[in-house]
Design a protein around this motif. Structure first.
Motif, short mmCIF file in Angstrom:
data_model
loop_
_atom_site.label_atom_id
_atom_site.label_comp_id
_atom_site.label_asym_id
_atom_site.label_seq_id
_atom_site.Cartn_x
_atom_site.Cartn_y
_atom_site.Cartn_z
N ILE A 120 25.13 -30.90 -29.24
CA ILE A 120 25.41 -29.44 -28.55
C ILE A 120 24.56 -28.43 -29.38
O ILE A 120 24.04 -27.60 -28.25
CB ILE A 120 27.02 -29.05 -28.85
N GLY A 121 24.25 -28.26 -30.48
CA GLY A 121 23.64 -27.15 -30.86
C GLY A 121 22.23 -27.44 -30.38
O GLY A 121 21.21 -26.19 -30.06
N ALA A 122 21.44 -28.70 -30.04
CA ALA A 122 20.15 -28.82 -29.42
C ALA A 122 20.33 -28.27 -28.05
O ALA A 122 19.44 -27.52 -27.74
CB ALA A 122 19.69 -30.22 -29.61
N ALA A 125 19.97 -24.68 -28.18
CA ALA A 125 18.75 -24.26 -28.43
C ALA A 125 17.67 -24.16 -27.46
O ALA A 125 17.07 -23.36 -27.43
CB ALA A 125 18.61 -25.00 -29.73
N TYR A 126 18.13 -25.20 -26.87
CA TYR A 126 16.85 -25.55 -25.73
C TYR A 126 17.26 -24.60 -24.62
O TYR A 126 16.22 -24.13 -23.98
CB TYR A 126 17.40 -26.87 -24.95
N GLN A 127 18.44 -23.94 -24.53
CA GLN A 127 18.46 -22.89 -23.32
C GLN A 127 17.76 -21.69 -23.79
O GLN A 127 17.25 -21.00 -23.09
CB GLN A 127 20.14 -22.76 -23.19
N ARG A 128 17.82 -21.42 -25.16
CA ARG A 128 16.99 -20.35 -25.67
C ARG A 128 15.54 -20.52 -25.30
O ARG A 128 14.86 -19.69 -25.04
CB ARG A 128 17.39 -19.93 -27.03
N ARG A 129 15.02 -21.68 -25.56
CA ARG A 129 13.63 -21.97 -25.28
C ARG A 129 13.44 -21.96 -23.67
O ARG A 129 12.58 -21.28 -23.29
CB ARG A 129 13.30 -23.53 -25.63
#
Length: 257
Positions: A120-122, A125-129
């Motif tokens: 879930i954290g990834a 984080a990918y959404q921020r990317r």
């Protein structure tokens, strides 16, 4: 993330997660104070039930088109999907800490928490990317639909899981009610995790998702399969035990002989 003019910053997502950890922890402390005679595990399961209901509701509210609830695949997370994922991430952090403090450190539970938190954290984080890629003229890279659908599949059976354990603390053992909850839990778990689960895993792995998201989906399905085998053994034992019980009339006759 930007969608329809709505921007969710990394700080906002972090505040959602932090607030969630505080919320679940506060709920646990309050339950311990309100029910001092109940065990640590009972109060933690009560909080887990609250989260499961909340997670399922948020997952349903995040569906944009019920004619295709798992569409679009490998698409950017909507703000509602990010909020749903942040709530579950906060719960997983709380529950991992709660289990550790209670000395309940089992391999399957640890793997479950680790896969969920990292996955879930990834995803967040990918959404921020993805936001950075959009700002730089790139494309979207995300999997919000798959992750929220996975949240629904994994949490739909959780209330029954916790209810069957909480009933034991009320002395409800080897009764028709206990057996009914066990069977309902096994059916719900089997349909969700072993029915829709493999399809969702296949969709996630074959879609254009980051490798870490694909690994998380595969890991969760493997954990689900392990628990599914354990649940089958439990139901077989319970049904076998129930069949071995003598009928009331026979039991009464044995008592008088």
């Amino acid at each position: 993330m930007e969608e329809s003019g709505v921007v969710v910053s990394g700080g906002t997502v972090a505040s959602w997660v932090a607030s969630g950890v505080v919320l679940w922890s506060t709920a646990f402390v309050l339950l311990r104070a309100l029910f001092p005679k109940r065990s640590y595990d009972f109060c933690n399961r009560a909080v887990s039930t609250m989260h499961a209901v909340t997670a399922v509701c948020l997952a349903c509210l995040s569906v944009a088109d019920w004619s295709c609830p798992v569409c679009p695949l490998a698409a950017a997370s909507s703000p509602s999907q990010m909020k749903a994922l942040a709530v579950t991430l906060s719960y997983m952090v709380y529950d991992a800490a709660c289990c550790h403090l209670n000395g309940d450190v089992r391999l399957d539970n640890t793997v479950h928490h680790l896969v969920s938190i990292v996955g879930i954290g990834a995803g967040l984080a990918y959404q921020r990317r993805a936001c950075s890629l959009i700002a730089g003229g790139g494309g979207w890279l995300q999997c919000g639909t798959e992750m929220v659908a996975s949240q629904f599949v994994t949490e739909i059976s959780s209330p029954l899981l916790h209810l069957r354990e909480m009933l034991k603390e009320f002395g409800v053992r080897d009764t028709g009610l206990n057996l009914l909850v066990d069977v309902l839990f096994a059916l719900t778990f089997s349909v969700a995790r072993m029915g829709f689960g493999p399809y969702l895993t296949y969709s996630t792995v074959t879609a254009d998702n980051p490798i870490l998201i694909k690994a998380m989906a595969t890991g969760l399905q493997l954990v689900s399969a392990y628990w599914f085998l354990r649940i089958l053994r439990m139901v077989r034992y319970k049904l076998g035990k129930n069949k071995k019980k003598p009928p009331p009339s026979a039991a009464g006759k044995l008592a008088t002989d």
